[in-house]
Scaffold this motif. Structure first.
Motif, PDB file in Angstrom:
ATOM      1  N   TYR A 150       0.836  -1.207   0.000  1.00  0.00           N
ATOM      2  CA  TYR A 150       0.000   0.000   0.000  1.00  0.00           C
ATOM      3  C   TYR A 150       0.875   1.264   0.000  1.00  0.00           C
ATOM      4  O   TYR A 150       0.577   2.235  -0.693  1.00  0.00           O
ATOM      5  CB  TYR A 150      -0.916   0.019   1.228  1.00  0.00           C
ATOM      6  N   ARG A 193      -9.851   1.151  -7.406  1.00  0.00           N
ATOM      7  CA  ARG A 193      -9.393  -0.044  -6.676  1.00  0.00           C
ATOM      8  C   ARG A 193     -10.427  -1.161  -6.803  1.00  0.00           C
ATOM      9  O   ARG A 193     -10.078  -2.329  -6.948  1.00  0.00           O
ATOM     10  CB  ARG A 193      -9.175   0.347  -5.217  1.00  0.00           C
TER      11      ARG A 193
ATOM     12  N   ILE B 157      -2.131  -2.762  -5.465  1.00  0.00           N
ATOM     13  CA  ILE B 157      -2.929  -2.921  -4.254  1.00  0.00           C
ATOM     14  C   ILE B 157      -3.868  -4.119  -4.389  1.00  0.00           C
ATOM     15  O   ILE B 157      -4.005  -4.921  -3.460  1.00  0.00           O
ATOM     16  CB  ILE B 157      -3.732  -1.620  -3.998  1.00  0.00           C
ATOM     17  N   LEU B 189      -6.192   3.176   2.938  1.00  0.00           N
ATOM     18  CA  LEU B 189      -5.597   3.787   1.753  1.00  0.00           C
ATOM     19  C   LEU B 189      -5.737   5.310   1.778  1.00  0.00           C
ATOM     20  O   LEU B 189      -4.790   6.041   1.470  1.00  0.00           O
ATOM     21  CB  LEU B 189      -6.290   3.206   0.520  1.00  0.00           C
TER      22      LEU B 189
END
Lengths: 210, 210
Positions: A150, A193, B157, B189
């Motif tokens: 991360y 994401r 990620i 995040l």
């Protein structure tokens, strides 16, 4: 322009515009008669910013007020203004309980390991500690093994963000860019994401199950 | 254990636990007498999950209910369950207006360019289009130049996330890991990106201003 034109251009309803003015998020228009106010492009730009922070960024009215105060306070050094804007953009997380002390140590260790010039006890550091404490409480403390992946990703993102906002022509635009990039950037990152997850999941699990 | 013990272990107040039971987020305890219910470790685990989703993830009660339905529906193939959980974890963004059509094209182009096995018209794709439309409306359409840097970061990620949740011993734990990783992972995040911003900003602007 009249308030109706401002509404038409931005898609924000007239009563909502009046509410933002009452709440101090948008300067009042210039009165051209006792019952009529005139708005210009600075109002339009500010209104779009307020709407984006609230609707996409999910900020509260009071959070937006704090952020705008940081944007307008351009007498201070850039770095300090950016810091204030950052702090007010990070909501406090009142969680953690028994796991919080250990999670704070993990954040301090991460910051030290990465050599980041950032305070572990800033709003962002505390938010990170709160999230890690929650993971620990859920039996997902093992998630911390992926923290450096991360961190690698965040360093790339931060470099890209700075390159983008660094092109701003003046300090006010720079800070506005940071505010927009931080808040709307969170929404971009969260959505992207999920797309990357869908892809990774389809590659790993799709063939066997479809 | 009694409800008081469950409260003490999780830090969730007794009236809140009762509210979660009424709302269907937590199964009722097993009645041991007309006025007394018994709770076990599955209740404790579920309660921690609900609390994390609400307090750290910022989900609404109805969003948590949808997510839990996806977690419990383990008769379907893993890939489909993960997809449902994902969809219900992505809140709709009712923004964009005039800019939305162009932003949707940008999302479709990004997905095609990256070769992602993901639907541009999924909840995540729509959320991304909404965020990009907002940026365009704010005069920050140039932000899209950094989208591929974001995509690189998101691929890293997602790979790290899948490696972590792939260790789960069964499908229910796998889906729970995805839910926790997606929602709490967003908080991780977001906070970590702010720390990386603070670092990048200090390096670029700090020396001249401090």
């Amino acid at each position: 322009m009249r308030i109706g034109e401002l509404s038409r251009r931005t898609g924000v309803a007239v009563p909502t515009i009046k509410y933002y003015v009452r709440e101090g998020l948008l300067p009042a228009g210039r009165l051209t008669s006792p019952n009529q106010a005139d708005y210009d492009e600075t109002h339009e730009r500010r209104l779009r910013l307020v709407r984006g922070l609230i609707e996409v960024g999910g900020l509260s009215v009071s959070a937006v007020r704090e952020v705008l105060a940081a944007v307008e306070d351009t007498d201070r050094p850039v770095h300090k203004v950016l810091g204030s804007a950052h702090e007010s953009l990070t909501p406090p997380h009142a969680v953690g309980g028994a796991e919080l002390a250990g999670a704070r140590e993990a954040v301090a260790a991460l910051v030290a390991r990465r050599g980041w010039q950032a305070a572990p006890d800033s709003a962002a550091g505390e938010a990170l500690a709160g999230a890690l404490a929650t993971l620990r409480g859920l039996g997902h403390g093992g998630f911390e093994e992926v923290l450096d992946a991360y961190a690698d990703a965040c360093e790339r993102i931060a470099a890209a963000d700075l390159t983008y906002v660094g092109r701003a022509p003046d300090v006010e635009r720079l800070v506005e860019g940071v505010v927009v990039g931080t808040v709307i950037g969170d929404a971009v990152l969260s959505a992207m994401r999920r797309l990357a997850h869908a892809d990774a999941s389809a590659r790993r699990y799709g063939a066997a199950d479809d």
